[in-house]
Motif scaffolding. Structure first.
Motif, PDB file in Angstrom:
ATOM      1  N   SER A 159      -5.157 -21.290  -6.145  1.00 53.69           N
ATOM      2  CA  SER A 159      -6.279 -21.735  -5.312  1.00 53.69           C
ATOM      3  C   SER A 159      -7.406 -20.719  -5.316  1.00 53.69           C
ATOM      4  CB  SER A 159      -5.808 -21.962  -3.876  1.00 53.69           C
ATOM      5  OG  SER A 159      -5.257 -20.772  -3.342  1.00 53.69           O
ATOM      6  N   LYS A 185      -0.453 -27.908 -13.802  1.00 47.13           N
ATOM      7  CA  LYS A 185      -0.578 -28.696 -12.569  1.00 47.13           C
ATOM      8  C   LYS A 185      -1.844 -28.200 -11.879  1.00 47.13           C
ATOM      9  CE  LYS A 185       1.046 -29.337  -7.888  1.00 47.13           C
ATOM     10  NZ  LYS A 185      -0.335 -29.223  -7.430  1.00 47.13           N
ATOM     11  N   HIS A 187      -4.583 -27.408  -9.135  1.00 41.49           N
ATOM     12  CA  HIS A 187      -4.504 -27.131  -7.696  1.00 41.49           C
ATOM     13  C   HIS A 187      -5.401 -28.116  -6.968  1.00 41.49           C
ATOM     14  CE1 HIS A 187      -4.330 -25.242  -3.840  1.00 41.49           C
ATOM     15  NE2 HIS A 187      -3.373 -24.436  -4.287  1.00 41.49           N
ATOM     16  N   ARG A 188      -4.882 -28.675  -5.854  1.00 41.43           N
ATOM     17  CA  ARG A 188      -5.641 -29.696  -5.131  1.00 41.43           C
ATOM     18  C   ARG A 188      -6.945 -29.145  -4.543  1.00 41.43           C
ATOM     19  NH1 ARG A 188      -2.186 -32.197  -0.980  1.00 41.43           N
ATOM     20  NH2 ARG A 188      -0.374 -31.339  -2.024  1.00 41.43           N
ATOM     21  N   GLY A 222       2.880 -30.734  -5.102  1.00 42.54           N
ATOM     22  CA  GLY A 222       3.809 -29.735  -5.634  1.00 42.54           C
ATOM     23  C   GLY A 222       5.240 -30.184  -5.468  1.00 42.54           C
ATOM     24  N   GLN A 227       7.602 -29.984  -8.825  1.00 42.18           N
ATOM     25  CA  GLN A 227       9.054 -29.856  -8.975  1.00 42.18           C
ATOM     26  C   GLN A 227       9.536 -30.551 -10.244  1.00 42.18           C
ATOM     27  OE1 GLN A 227      11.520 -28.278  -7.288  1.00 42.18           O
ATOM     28  NE2 GLN A 227      10.046 -27.265  -5.963  1.00 42.18           N
ATOM     29  N   PHE A 240       2.895 -18.996 -12.237  1.00 48.98           N
ATOM     30  CA  PHE A 240       2.519 -19.455 -10.883  1.00 48.98           C
ATOM     31  C   PHE A 240       1.817 -18.326 -10.151  1.00 48.98           C
ATOM     32  CE2 PHE A 240       3.589 -19.219  -6.373  1.00 48.98           C
ATOM     33  CZ  PHE A 240       3.285 -20.475  -5.885  1.00 48.98           C
ATOM     34  N   SER A 243       1.720 -18.925  -2.824  1.00 51.35           N
ATOM     35  CA  SER A 243       2.447 -18.416  -1.661  1.00 51.35           C
ATOM     36  C   SER A 243       3.867 -17.981  -2.028  1.00 51.35           C
ATOM     37  CB  SER A 243       2.519 -19.503  -0.598  1.00 51.35           C
ATOM     38  OG  SER A 243       3.322 -20.568  -1.069  1.00 51.35           O
ATOM     39  N   ALA A 249      10.388 -21.465  -4.031  1.00 51.17           N
ATOM     40  CA  ALA A 249      10.885 -22.829  -4.261  1.00 51.17           C
ATOM     41  C   ALA A 249      10.968 -23.097  -5.769  1.00 51.17           C
ATOM     42  CB  ALA A 249       9.964 -23.842  -3.588  1.00 51.17           C
ATOM     43  N   GLU A 266       3.489 -14.895  -9.080  1.00 50.20           N
ATOM     44  CA  GLU A 266       2.813 -13.823  -8.374  1.00 50.20           C
ATOM     45  C   GLU A 266       2.597 -14.339  -6.967  1.00 50.20           C
ATOM     46  OE1 GLU A 266      -1.413 -12.807  -8.970  1.00 50.20           O
ATOM     47  OE2 GLU A 266      -0.692 -12.419  -6.962  1.00 50.20           O
ATOM     48  N   MET A 267       3.189 -13.647  -5.974  1.00 55.03           N
ATOM     49  CA  MET A 267       3.276 -14.258  -4.642  1.00 55.03           C
ATOM     50  C   MET A 267       2.550 -13.474  -3.553  1.00 55.03           C
ATOM     51  SD  MET A 267       7.190 -15.528  -5.094  1.00 55.03           S
ATOM     52  CE  MET A 267       7.709 -14.011  -5.862  1.00 55.03           C
ATOM     53  N   CYS A 303      -5.406 -11.449  -4.108  1.00 54.58           N
ATOM     54  CA  CYS A 303      -4.004 -10.986  -4.027  1.00 54.58           C
ATOM     55  C   CYS A 303      -3.973  -9.473  -3.872  1.00 54.58           C
ATOM     56  CB  CYS A 303      -3.218 -11.414  -5.246  1.00 54.58           C
ATOM     57  SG  CYS A 303      -4.177 -11.991  -6.612  1.00 54.58           S
ATOM     58  N   GLU A 394       2.266 -10.734   4.461  1.00 53.44           N
ATOM     59  CA  GLU A 394       0.885 -10.964   4.010  1.00 53.44           C
ATOM     60  C   GLU A 394       0.162 -11.955   4.921  1.00 53.44           C
ATOM     61  OE1 GLU A 394      -1.184 -12.103  -0.227  1.00 53.44           O
ATOM     62  OE2 GLU A 394       0.219 -13.551   0.556  1.00 53.44           O
TER      63      GLU A 394
HETATM   64  P1  NAP Z   1       0.790 -22.578  -2.517  1.00 55.37           P
HETATM   65  O1  NAP Z   1       0.944 -23.381  -1.299  1.00 55.37           O
HETATM   66  O2  NAP Z   1       1.934 -21.732  -2.907  1.00 55.37           O
HETATM   67  O3  NAP Z   1       0.460 -23.612  -3.714  1.00 55.37           O
HETATM   68  C1  NAP Z   1       0.237 -23.187  -5.029  1.00 55.37           C
HETATM   69  C2  NAP Z   1       0.615 -24.309  -5.984  1.00 55.37           C
HETATM   70  O4  NAP Z   1       2.036 -24.477  -5.981  1.00 55.37           O
HETATM   71  C3  NAP Z   1       0.044 -25.676  -5.577  1.00 55.37           C
HETATM   72  O5  NAP Z   1      -0.242 -26.410  -6.740  1.00 55.37           O
HETATM   73  C4  NAP Z   1       1.180 -26.317  -4.827  1.00 55.37           C
HETATM   74  O6  NAP Z   1       1.115 -27.719  -4.842  1.00 55.37           O
HETATM   75  C5  NAP Z   1       2.386 -25.797  -5.579  1.00 55.37           C
HETATM   76  N1  NAP Z   1       3.564 -25.725  -4.732  1.00 55.37           N
HETATM   77  C6  NAP Z   1       3.646 -25.167  -3.503  1.00 55.37           C
HETATM   78  N2  NAP Z   1       4.897 -25.293  -3.027  1.00 55.37           N
HETATM   79  C7  NAP Z   1       5.610 -25.921  -3.982  1.00 55.37           C
HETATM   80  C8  NAP Z   1       6.963 -26.351  -4.087  1.00 55.37           C
HETATM   81  N3  NAP Z   1       7.829 -26.165  -3.094  1.00 55.37           N
HETATM   82  N4  NAP Z   1       7.351 -26.972  -5.198  1.00 55.37           N
HETATM   83  C9  NAP Z   1       6.485 -27.182  -6.215  1.00 55.37           C
HETATM   84  N5  NAP Z   1       5.197 -26.814  -6.183  1.00 55.37           N
HETATM   85  C10 NAP Z   1       4.762 -26.200  -5.067  1.00 55.37           C
HETATM   86  O7  NAP Z   1      -0.475 -21.653  -2.459  1.00 55.37           O
HETATM   87  P2  NAP Z   1      -1.998 -21.979  -2.075  1.00 55.37           P
HETATM   88  O8  NAP Z   1      -2.180 -23.437  -1.883  1.00 55.37           O
HETATM   89  O9  NAP Z   1      -2.806 -21.339  -3.091  1.00 55.37           O
HETATM   90  O10 NAP Z   1      -2.261 -21.196  -0.737  1.00 55.37           O
HETATM   91  C11 NAP Z   1      -1.400 -21.232   0.367  1.00 55.37           C
HETATM   92  C12 NAP Z   1      -1.058 -19.817   0.758  1.00 55.37           C
HETATM   93  O11 NAP Z   1      -0.584 -19.105  -0.380  1.00 55.37           O
HETATM   94  C13 NAP Z   1      -2.198 -18.970   1.265  1.00 55.37           C
HETATM   95  O12 NAP Z   1      -2.465 -19.169   2.612  1.00 55.37           O
HETATM   96  C14 NAP Z   1      -1.686 -17.575   0.968  1.00 55.37           C
HETATM   97  O13 NAP Z   1      -0.846 -17.166   1.999  1.00 55.37           O
HETATM   98  C15 NAP Z   1      -0.897 -17.729  -0.278  1.00 55.37           C
HETATM   99  N6  NAP Z   1      -1.607 -17.286  -1.497  1.00 55.37           N
HETATM  100  C16 NAP Z   1      -1.353 -16.057  -1.964  1.00 55.37           C
HETATM  101  C17 NAP Z   1      -1.972 -15.623  -3.105  1.00 55.37           C
HETATM  102  C18 NAP Z   1      -1.706 -14.268  -3.654  1.00 55.37           C
HETATM  103  O14 NAP Z   1      -2.209 -13.988  -4.700  1.00 55.37           O
HETATM  104  N7  NAP Z   1      -0.941 -13.436  -3.016  1.00 55.37           N
HETATM  105  C19 NAP Z   1      -2.877 -16.435  -3.789  1.00 55.37           C
HETATM  106  C20 NAP Z   1      -3.118 -17.715  -3.294  1.00 55.37           C
HETATM  107  C21 NAP Z   1      -2.454 -18.115  -2.154  1.00 55.37           C
HETATM  108  P3  NAP Z   1       0.620 -28.510  -3.523  1.00 55.37           P
HETATM  109  O15 NAP Z   1      -0.719 -27.988  -3.197  1.00 55.37           O
HETATM  110  O16 NAP Z   1       0.616 -29.924  -3.869  1.00 55.37           O
HETATM  111  O17 NAP Z   1       1.646 -28.170  -2.486  1.00 55.37           O
END
Ligand code: NAP
Length: 529
Positions: A159, A185, A187-188, A222, A227, A240, A243, A249, A266-267, A303, A394
């Protein structure tokens, strides 16, 4: 280029039959009405993965020069989209135009870097142990080793980098360079941006007559599309960024497959900054100003955002906090990428504020609009953190905690006990070097990159960069997701024993047709041409 909201499956453009998805403008939280995107259903995901599987052998058989030209064509195509791409990305992400232009340059630069990597050929690690037929007690056969691609890779666009870590970002560029077909895939949070870039890759692939299935782009949830991708038997590795929950997951799904596959996720990282006493005494004010600038950059959605600062109690730390507080209070609130990320930030800062022993130091200017993040700086005592690990989770956004230590031993104890990190930063002067040694020794075991007298936001894309680190910064601390060695995630070594020349891969043929540097019997050997 006209957006249609369709899926890019190999060379086809197909309307998904799943539910509708609308891109959102985070500035006003209104749907962007055109186009209407739809989710891919299972049959389309299967088709993308099967095409990728069929493309694998012919794509990996392409010579490195062809793949280099492919990456350059993608870079040119992205630049050629001009303002169309930047305007759409701005609309979907709320990121400022200047930042997006910079990120576009980095994305094109990354693709060109991997083109150079391909031409240099070191990635193949061509290595020879010559036959020793007379060796006693046993002869040695002719042994040769080089690296080959793993197979189709599933990439999850991030994202927070809609260009540099999304459809044609670092994961895709390094996987394609390695010779792996890619299924992304989207990102929405930036569906239209994804389609624009995806169409550039699809066009380049067609123009260079690469096998259909070298690249596909799917959109969807996701929990469903993501999945399914990671479970599909054709997929052999995953890239990836996102989060910790999402990364974990995907790791679980990949490990539970009949054939488990690597997930390069990278989380989360809070990127500790250690202010050593000499540095704090000499330049508390300038460090504070630079720290706040790094903290709020891009609404803290990096990140490598510095989320925790450690220093020893005293007037120098007070001076640092005072200056940081004043500087932060001048910083405007900024729009975050999505309402989900904004509400996660709001929850994160509310959780920290409610913790006992936490004191607010300063806030940025009040958020005046939708999805806006106000910078937040807190302080607490080391003893409080030592008993409350939740404080070190974080919080994605412009928030940080300053940890007041009684002495440098507490800073060292923190470094020894903290989880894996993408980066660790030390601010020091010559008189701090002895303390620094202990901190470096501790942080080497945790962090992918250690910096002196700087701030970690801003990652150079080059040969030496390590954007990695121990869990939970990443799922595999042996690799990096930024820089030329990111290609190694998608390669594996194969040893060829007693092979006739005709059956050997080009990298290992006797007359060195790829003109590579090779290691022969323990010594580097330059190409003869
Ligand atoms: P995210 O929720 O982890 O989503 C990233 C991608 O993975 C999206 O395409 C999502 O699809 C998919 N996904 C998430 N959970 C999944 C699962 N259980 N199974 C399969 N695919 C899955 O991250 P985000 O949308 O970028 O941001 C949410 C949070 O992530 C932020 O608030 C932040 O805390 C963290 N983040 C951290 C970093 C970093 O570099 N440390 C970077 C970005 C975000 P869907 O959208 O359809 O669920």
């Amino acid at each position: 280029m006209q957006l249609t909201g369709e899926q890019l499956i190999g060379y086809q453009v197909v309307r998904g039959k799943g539910r509708e998805l609308l891109a959102m403008n985070p500035h006003d939280q209104q749907a962007i009405s055109t186009p209407v995107f739809t989710c891919a259903t299972g049959d389309l995901v299967d088709q993308a993965c099967e095409l990728a599987e069929h493309a694998f052998d012919p794509f990996r058989a392409t010579d490195p020069e062809t793949r280099a030209r492919f990456l350059e064509a993608i870079a040119d195509g992205i630049m050629g989209l001009g303002s169309t791409l930047i305007e759409r990305a701005h609309l979907e992400t709320g990121l400022p135009v200047a930042r997006l232009e910079g990120e576009r340059g980095r994305t094109a630069g990354q693709l060109r870097l991997f083109a150079t990597v391909l031409r240099q050929g070191r990635w193949q690690t061509a290595t020879f142990d010559s036959a020793l037929p007379e060796r006693q007690p046993l002869p040695r056969p002719d042994l040769r080793m080089c690296k080959i691609p793993l197979g189709p890779v599933a990439v999850f666009g991030a994202s927070n980098f809609p260009l540099a870590f999304s459809v044609a970002g670092g994961d895709t560029a390094s996987a394609l360079a390695a010779g792996c077909p890619v299924v992304v895939k989207a990102h929405r949070a930036h569906l239209g941006t994804s389609e624009l870039v995806g169409r550039v890759i699809q066009e380049a692939s067609k123009r260079l007559e690469l096998p259909e299935g070298t690249f596909s782009l799917v959109a969807g949830d996701g929990s469903d599309v993501g999945q399914q991708l990671v479970s599909h038997p054709a997929i052999k590795a995953v890239g990836f960024t996102g989060s910790r929950a999402g990364g974990l997951a995907l790791m679980r799904t990949a490990a539970a497959r009949p054939e488990p596959i690597p997930v390069y996720a990278e989380m989360s990282s809070i990127n500790p900054v250690f202010l050593l006493p000499g540095a704090l005494a000499n330049r508390a004010g300038s460090i504070a100003t630079a720290f706040v600038d790094a903290l709020v950059m891009g609404a803290g959605q990096f990140c490598t955002n510095p989320g925790v600062v450690l220093a020893v109690e005293g007037p120098d730390l007070d001076a640092f906090l005072a200056r940081a507080g004043v500087h932060l209070s001048e910083k405007a609130a900024q729009t975050m990428l999505t309402s989900g990320i904004h509400s996660a930030y709001a929850q994160g800062i509310s959780r920290i504020s409610d913790e006992p022993g936490i004191e607010a130091v300063a806030s940025g200017q009040l958020d005046s609009g939708i999805n806006q993040a106000q910078g937040q700086l807190y302080q607490t005592a080391f003893a409080n953190v030592a008993t409350n690990a939740g404080l070190l989770e974080e919080v994605f956004g412009p928030a940080a905690i300053v940890i007041r230590c009684q002495n440098v031993e507490e800073m060292l104890a923190f470094a020894q006990s903290i989880e894996g990190q993408l980066t660790a930063t030390l601010h020091l002067e010559n008189q701090d070097l002895k303390i620094a040694q202990g901190l470096v020794q501790a942080m080497e075991k945790k962090a992918g990159r250690i910096l002196i007298n700087g701030f970690p936001t801003g990652v150079e894309v080059c040969d030496t960069m390590v954007h990695g680190g121990a869990f939970p910064a990443t799922s595999d601390s042996r690799t990096t997701s930024v820089g030329s060695t990111a290609i190694e995630r998608f390669l594996r070594p194969v040893c060829y024993q007693n092979f006739p020349d005709i059956l050997l891969p080009a990298a290992l043929k006797q007359d060195n047709p790829l003109n590579l540097w090779r290691q022969v019997d323990g010594k580097p050997l330059a190409p003869s041409r």
